[in-house]
Design an enzyme around this catalytic site. Structure first.
Site: not given
Ligand code: E4P
Length: 217
Positions: A83
């Site tokens: 990622k």
């Molecule tokens: C995506 O891969 C992220 O880990 C995640 O969806 C972030 O979400 P949040 O805005 O609830 O922190």
């Protein structure tokens, strides 16, 4: 549409995987920071439990370091997806990693232009954050509609991974729009598994059945 769990909590992941509805996992540095122990060992365990794509995020910020860290993360398990945040360096790192055959999930995407660029450099997944857009009074799901339109028009193979999901309706809308994946906090998946009318209906069925059995004796 595939369903991923957005969590680094092994217990939550282990409780949902046996249902057979979980196709993968996404983590991020904030989620992993909540868990104890070595984060790489945790990623390995998650990969063993899920046997599907597991996103592990780089924390480096220059493209060279992102590439090196990404290669190291990919060694943890064959299921690891690297990622990478959508920054200038992240775009360059994605291009390099994708050209080497690694699967990259480009994260922290908030505009269709970012999604277009992520696809152009060969991202396997793009992660638009719908909940965080909603938080600032912008319709998050509108971004998904725009990315679906762009990727369909240009036949990009990059999968649209709806992220920052806040509730079941984000999942429903993502599925209706044709997103490839929706990654959800465990609580959102749990919310989809319960409906008060199902509970009331089942209680009545069982009650009627019991009454009929009692009348027969
Ligand atoms: C995506 O891969 C992220 O880990 C995640 O969806 C972030 O979400 P949040 O805005 O609830 O922190």
């Amino acid at each position: 549409m595939k369903l991923f769990i957005d969590s680094g909590n092994l217990r939550d992941i282990e409780s949902l995987v046996p249902l057979g509805i979980i196709d993968g996992v996404t983590t991020n540095p904030s989620l992993l920071a909540k868990e104890s122990g070595d984060p790489r060992a945790l990623i390995k365990k998650i990969c063993e439990v899920v046997q599907g794509p597991v996103s592990a995020e780089v924390v480096a910020t220059t493209w060279e370091e992102m590439v090196n860290e990404g290669r190291e993360l990919a060694k943890i398990d064959e299921h690891v997806v690297i990622k990478v945040p959508f920054t200038r360096d992240g775009v360059r790192a994605t291009r390099v990693l994708a050209s080497e055959g690694y699967r990259v999930n480009v994260t922290l995407v908030f505009t269709p232009a970012q999604a277009l660029i992520a696809a152009k450099v060969g991202a396997a997944y793009v992660s638009p954050f719908v909940g965080r857009l909603d938080d600032v009074a912008t319709e998050g799901m509108h971004l998904i509609r725009q990315i679906v339109e762009i990727y369909d028009a240009h036949e990009f193979p990059t999968e649209i991974l709806v992220a920052s999901v806040r509730g079941p309706m984000h999942i429903v809308e993502a599925a209706r729009m044709g997103a490839d994946v929706c990654t959800c906090p465990p609580a959102v998946i749990e919310a989809c598994l319960k409906h008060p009318l199902t509970d009331i209906g089942l209680a009545k069925f069982l009650q009627d059945w019991e009454k009929a059995q009692a009348a027969r004796v």
